[in-house]
Write an enzyme that holds these catalytic residues in place. Structure first.
Site, PDB file in Angstrom:
ATOM      1  N   ASN A  84       0.833  -1.218   0.000  1.00  0.00           N
ATOM      2  CA  ASN A  84       0.000   0.000   0.000  1.00  0.00           C
ATOM      3  C   ASN A  84       0.865   1.265   0.000  1.00  0.00           C
ATOM      4  O   ASN A  84       0.516   2.274  -0.621  1.00  0.00           O
ATOM      5  CB  ASN A  84      -0.995   0.007   1.174  1.00  0.00           C
ATOM      6  CG  ASN A  84      -0.346  -0.148   2.536  1.00  0.00           C
ATOM      7  OD1 ASN A  84       0.557  -0.969   2.722  1.00  0.00           O
ATOM      8  ND2 ASN A  84      -0.797   0.615   3.510  1.00  0.00           N
ATOM      9  N   HIS A  85       2.036   1.225   0.659  1.00  0.00           N
ATOM     10  CA  HIS A  85       2.925   2.393   0.659  1.00  0.00           C
ATOM     11  C   HIS A  85       3.528   2.619  -0.730  1.00  0.00           C
ATOM     12  O   HIS A  85       3.636   3.758  -1.182  1.00  0.00           O
ATOM     13  CB  HIS A  85       4.038   2.211   1.696  1.00  0.00           C
ATOM     14  CG  HIS A  85       3.570   2.388   3.108  1.00  0.00           C
ATOM     15  ND1 HIS A  85       3.827   3.511   3.856  1.00  0.00           N
ATOM     16  CD2 HIS A  85       2.825   1.576   3.904  1.00  0.00           C
ATOM     17  CE1 HIS A  85       3.274   3.393   5.057  1.00  0.00           C
ATOM     18  NE2 HIS A  85       2.660   2.218   5.108  1.00  0.00           N
ATOM     19  N   HIS A 216      -0.012  -8.366  -0.780  1.00  0.00           N
ATOM     20  CA  HIS A 216       0.554  -7.600   0.326  1.00  0.00           C
ATOM     21  C   HIS A 216      -0.233  -7.730   1.635  1.00  0.00           C
ATOM     22  O   HIS A 216       0.359  -7.975   2.686  1.00  0.00           O
ATOM     23  CB  HIS A 216       0.691  -6.115  -0.063  1.00  0.00           C
ATOM     24  CG  HIS A 216       1.283  -5.285   1.040  1.00  0.00           C
ATOM     25  ND1 HIS A 216       2.572  -5.480   1.507  1.00  0.00           N
ATOM     26  CD2 HIS A 216       0.766  -4.273   1.790  1.00  0.00           C
ATOM     27  CE1 HIS A 216       2.814  -4.623   2.491  1.00  0.00           C
ATOM     28  NE2 HIS A 216       1.737  -3.885   2.671  1.00  0.00           N
ATOM     29  N   ARG A 248      -7.274  -4.845   6.789  1.00  0.00           N
ATOM     30  CA  ARG A 248      -6.767  -5.380   8.064  1.00  0.00           C
ATOM     31  C   ARG A 248      -7.520  -6.676   8.407  1.00  0.00           C
ATOM     32  O   ARG A 248      -7.255  -7.710   7.859  1.00  0.00           O
ATOM     33  CB  ARG A 248      -6.902  -4.340   9.187  1.00  0.00           C
ATOM     34  CG  ARG A 248      -5.988  -3.129   8.988  1.00  0.00           C
ATOM     35  CD  ARG A 248      -4.515  -3.455   9.195  1.00  0.00           C
ATOM     36  NE  ARG A 248      -3.668  -2.295   8.929  1.00  0.00           N
ATOM     37  CZ  ARG A 248      -2.359  -2.337   8.834  1.00  0.00           C
ATOM     38  NH1 ARG A 248      -1.714  -3.487   8.954  1.00  0.00           N
ATOM     39  NH2 ARG A 248      -1.658  -1.244   8.591  1.00  0.00           N
ATOM     40  N   HIS A 269       2.503  -6.634   5.658  1.00  0.00           N
ATOM     41  CA  HIS A 269       1.543  -5.564   5.946  1.00  0.00           C
ATOM     42  C   HIS A 269       1.069  -5.418   7.383  1.00  0.00           C
ATOM     43  O   HIS A 269       0.867  -4.301   7.837  1.00  0.00           O
ATOM     44  CB  HIS A 269       0.312  -5.717   5.042  1.00  0.00           C
ATOM     45  CG  HIS A 269      -0.742  -4.658   5.236  1.00  0.00           C
ATOM     46  ND1 HIS A 269      -0.503  -3.327   4.980  1.00  0.00           N
ATOM     47  CD2 HIS A 269      -2.028  -4.718   5.678  1.00  0.00           C
ATOM     48  CE1 HIS A 269      -1.610  -2.625   5.239  1.00  0.00           C
ATOM     49  NE2 HIS A 269      -2.535  -3.451   5.664  1.00  0.00           N
TER      50      HIS A 269
END
Length: 308
Positions: A84-85, A216, A248, A269
């Site tokens: 995600n980053h 991820h 999450r 993650h």
């Protein structure tokens, strides 16, 4: 003896989130090579589970290291997943593929516009057609991140160290010029999901040949697996928040559908190390300075850390 070697399952290493820590990555790499042994390491498949940038001080050096691997280890095969980053970094640099329906990236803001002020979204040069996550990544977020127990570092993504590793102030559009072309190519080429058919994994019932899905964060339980794999392979950038990269609890477990045939789902993650038969979550570091970066080696499921 030669015949026995050819029946040996190929070594697969899955490396968790690195988050800009070059020394941790170098030490982990040496430890993997020592543990696996030079011959098997030279021909291993190495799957990086994403999140190469942010939090740690050396994003630029981390990407240099990753880019150098195919030349240094030509018999290895390397898979670089998008975290995600990394998605948000690429979004800021304008490297994401255009939405497939021809819509503007500004469409991705709509569902989350109520958070714009609180999260200090980027409003500088080029923001008008920037994906939501690029604006959040380069924005200005002040205060305490209770989930990480640290102050925010620049933005909600803690992106300041990434800007600084390229010699640029946080939130400056100068980053677009400062990032070398080969780094841009690396970020643009990251895959959102990796599938493999015949991976040997040690389970409670002995060695098992499984399908492997590396992604991820994980796959959502509430959506069809095929639908998710399709949008991940297509890199569908209409989606404002790609749950498979940033979810999450909703992506923690393996979707029921995949239990019909043995399928391992491997992710990073979550800031945790979790090994439950065929669900492997490898992110002991969480991008925090004093935590180790970890990897898992298959088929044995042995955990290796930079600190070993």
């Amino acid at each position: 003896m030669a015949e026995k070697k050819s029946n040996k399952p190929r070594v697969v290493c899955c490396i968790g989130d690195i988050h800009g820590y070059i020394t941790k990555l170098q030490n982990l790499w040496s430890n993997l090579e020592n543990l696996i042994g030079p011959a098997d390491f030279q021909t291993a498949r190495i799957i990086f589970l994403g999140d190469y940038c942010d939090r740690g001080p050396d994003t630029k050096k981390v990407i240099d290291f990753l880019i150098s691997l195919p030349l240094k280890y030509p018999k290895q095969s390397h898979v670089f997943l998008c975290g995600n980053h990394d998605f948000a970094f690429a979004a800021f640099l304008g490297l994401l593929p255009s939405p497939p329906d021809g819509s503007s990236f500004s469409e991705t803001w709509k569902e989350y516009e109520m958070n714009e002020t609180k999260e200090g979204w980027y409003r500088g040069e080029g923001y008008e057609n920037m994906h939501l996550q690029g604006r959040r990544w380069a924005g200005r977020m002040i205060g305490f991140n209770h989930a990480k127990n640290t102050e925010y570092n620049g933005s909600i993504y803690d992106a300041r160290p990434t800007f600084e590793s390229y010699g640029v102030q946080h939130g400056s559009a100068d980053l677009i010029k400062a990032v070398p072309e080969e780094h841009k190519k690396f970020l643009a080429d990251l895959v959102w999901v990796h599938e493999e058919d015949d991976v040997c994994i040690e389970t409670n019932d002995g060695f098992q040949n499984c399908k492997l899905v590396a992604v991820h964060a994980g796959l959502e339980k509430s959506k069809g697996v095929e639908e998710q794999l399709n949008y991940l392979k297509a890199k569908d950038t209409r989606i404002p928040k790609v749950e498979a990269l940033s979810g999450r609890k909703n992506v923690w477990d393996i979707p029921e559908e995949l239990s019909k045939s043995p399928t391992a789902v491997i992710s990073g993650h979550h800031g945790k190390l979790h090994i439950d038969e065929l669900r492997l979550i490898i992110d002991q570091g969480g991008g925090l300075e004093y935590n180790p970066v970890a990897a898992v080696v298959l088929p044995s499921k042995k955990i290796v850390r930079n600190t070993d």
